[in-house]
Design an enzyme around this catalytic site. Structure first.
Site, PDB file in Angstrom:
ATOM      1  N   SER A 188       1.234  -0.965  -0.059  1.00 34.60           N
ATOM      2  CA  SER A 188      -0.382   0.235  -0.125  1.00 34.60           C
ATOM      3  C   SER A 188       0.711   1.253  -0.343  1.00 34.60           C
ATOM      4  CB  SER A 188      -0.677  -0.205   1.335  1.00 34.60           C
ATOM      5  OG  SER A 188       0.378   0.426   2.204  1.00 34.60           O
ATOM      6  N   LYS A 189       0.386   2.551  -0.082  1.00 33.89           N
ATOM      7  CA  LYS A 189       0.951   3.666   0.117  1.00 33.89           C
ATOM      8  C   LYS A 189       2.379   3.934   0.884  1.00 33.89           C
ATOM      9  CE  LYS A 189      -2.054   6.467  -2.817  1.00 33.89           C
ATOM     10  NZ  LYS A 189      -2.737   5.828  -3.394  1.00 33.89           N
ATOM     11  N   ARG A 190       1.392   3.110   2.322  1.00 30.02           N
ATOM     12  CA  ARG A 190       2.490   3.073   3.241  1.00 30.02           C
ATOM     13  C   ARG A 190       3.815   2.597   3.356  1.00 30.02           C
ATOM     14  NH1 ARG A 190       1.785  -0.154   7.383  1.00 30.02           N
ATOM     15  NH2 ARG A 190       1.155  -1.338   6.410  1.00 30.02           N
ATOM     16  N   HIS A 191       4.078   1.886   2.076  1.00 35.45           N
ATOM     17  CA  HIS A 191       5.264   1.520   2.017  1.00 35.45           C
ATOM     18  C   HIS A 191       5.862   1.664   1.125  1.00 35.45           C
ATOM     19  CE1 HIS A 191       2.132  -2.238   2.703  1.00 35.45           C
ATOM     20  NE2 HIS A 191       3.684  -2.289   3.637  1.00 35.45           N
TER      21      HIS A 191
END
Ligand code: GLU
Length: 478
Positions: free
Chosen positions: A240-243
């Protein structure tokens, strides 16, 4: 049968780095076999589908070089085909009208859950099983799943997967307003487009038995299926955008090479011995679904950087300059030299850059004479005790008949001999004088790229700064 694969994105968002891997694998298989790669836009969700997402997806595929041979086909333009299929399924008894009102369906579903029974449709309207539809009422159309037996697929990645028919609901293939549903459209399209290999994310595995039933009922030959595990982040959660940046186009904007991203994506879940770097031709020749792993691919941004640095190093200086130019133009940076100069500068900086964007950023002191000084570096190196060093070097450089790497090196050697300093103790103040900071490519290269006039002007400015007694980049009193 010639290999025919497809990529079938829904234009409801940007092309995702996890999703595009299924496009890449489909493309590779088609190219390896000299077959066809079809692009199909699954835009039946009219609420969420947008033409700008279609453009963005196609732009991202073109940037990656995943060219398609047929399409784009838009599902919204193929309604007639789906309606004909629904009529055929109704006529053959493989589908039936369902007039159950939604609130009744809901109530019965809840009651079934409370009674510990399956919440699946209870086949109330199925001829020969339930009481049948209410005459004269517009209804949805449901597929009549055989009451016993099973669908078995030999998935190229998952292996043998069995779905008992008892566990598959009589699902809706046309809503009460007549619009065909997702699984119907996918199966009808894949059959109509004679797709031989359906490669997609394993989030679609659960849809597969429904689609296989439609194929069978329509008398269409079954494709092979390959359901790829999801791409995970380093912490093993779904990517996800977190990574990392998730949109393919952000990698373009960050200055990654399409070949690096393709190489990286290919190795996410597929392997060929322990080879890491593949040209596109090598990928096409080596690719096969038999070496796609069952476990999820993990997205390691450092590996992508490593691959990108590899591709960055492969470019000739002239190619690198052409690659870099749009990144500079985008930032409105004037280029104080011709193509040859830009090529030399880019080649000098690339060893320390992983992406074109990093390269563009690290080029600041070469492009602009408005140096941005690092206060600490100035306080440490642009000081009175370094004045004789800088002065000696400046006069040796000024006297050089020609501005060459050899001449620059000789000037440094002279200053080292005169001042009794080691190279580092000469180079650091020079580096701060020339770039504003303590980190740069080799000091001779820096001088070589800056050229005589700009180098000497910067050394003179540093000497003036020391003489003025200020160690701050700001004028005294400011
Ligand atoms: N449109 C689906 C998606 O974007 C793909 C369906 C398929 O590949 O069968 O997830």
């Amino acid at each position: 049968m010639p290999t025919r694969t497809r990529f079938a994105p829904s234009p409801t968002g940007a092309l995702h780095v996890g999703g595009v891997r299924t496009a890449l694998f489909s493309w590779l298989l088609a190219r390896r076999d000299g077959g066809a790669f079809v692009l199909r836009i699954e835009d039946t969700d009219r609420q969420r589908s947008r033409p700008e997402w279609t453009r963005e997806i196609m732009g991202a595929m073109q940037w990656l070089g995943l060219d398609w041979d047929e399409g784009p086909f838009f599902q919204t333009e193929r309604t007639q085909l789906y309606l004909q299929a629904i009529d055929r399924l109704l006529a053959s008894g493989d589908a039936y009208y369902c007039t159950c009102p939604p609130e009744d369906l809901d109530a019965r579903r809840k009651a079934a859950i409370e009674a510990g029974r399956s919440p699946a449709y209870d086949r109330h309207c199925r001829p020969g099983v339930g009481p049948g539809p209410t005459p004269g009422v517009a209804g949805a159309v449901r597929f009549a799943i055989p009451l016993d037996g099973a669908i078995v697929i030999e998935d190229a990645v998952k292996g043998r997967v069995e779905f008992a028919n008892a566990d598959v609901e009589d699902f809706v293939i046309a809503r009460a307003d007549g619009t065909p549903t997702y699984n119907l459209c996918v199966a009808v399209d894949d059959a109509d487009m004679a797709i031989t290999d359906v490669i997609r994310g394993d989030d679609h595995l659960a849809n597969t038995p429904k689609q296989v039933h439609i194929y069978r009922a329509l008398g269409a030959p079954l494709p092979r299926f390959a359901h790829l595990p999801q791409v995970l982040g380093m912490d093993r959660a779904r990517l996800s955008k977190r990574h990392a940046a998730t949109a393919v186009t952000s990698y373009r904007d960050l200055g990654y090479y399409p070949d690096a991203l393709v190489n990286f994506l290919a190795r996410l879940g597929w392997s060929h011995g322990d080879q890491e770097i593949f040209t596109r031709e090598e990928l096409i020749a080596a690719f096969g679904l038999d070496h796609v792993g069952k476990s999820a691919g993990v997205f390691n941004p450092e590996k992508l950087d490593w691959l990108n640095a590899h591709y960055l190093k492969q470019r000739t200086p002239a190619e690198l300059a052409a690659d870099l130019r749009p990144f500079l133009e985008e930032r409105g940076t004037a280029i104080p030299g011709d193509d040859a100069w830009l090529a030399k500068m880019a080649a000098t900086l690339r060893e320390r850059s992983k992406t074109l964007l990093e390269l563009a950023e690290s080029a600041r002191s070469f492009l602009s004479d408005e140096l941005v000084f690092d206060d600490k570096a100035v306080a440490k190196f642009l000081v009175a005790e370094n004045e004789p060093v800088l002065r000696d070097l400046a006069s040796r450089l000024r006297a050089l008949p020609e501005w060459t790497l050899g001449g620059i090196e000789a000037a440094f050697a002279g200053t080292m001999a005169t001042t009794g300093r080691k190279l580092g103790a000469v180079a650091q103040p020079v580096r701060v004088a020339l770039t504003g900071g303590t980190v740069s490519p080799g000091i001779y290269e820096v001088l070589d790229v800056l050229g005589r006039d700009r180098s000497l002007a910067r050394l003179d400015a540093a000497l003036a700064r020391i003489a003025g007694g200020t160690t701050s980049p700001r004028p005294a009193g400011a």
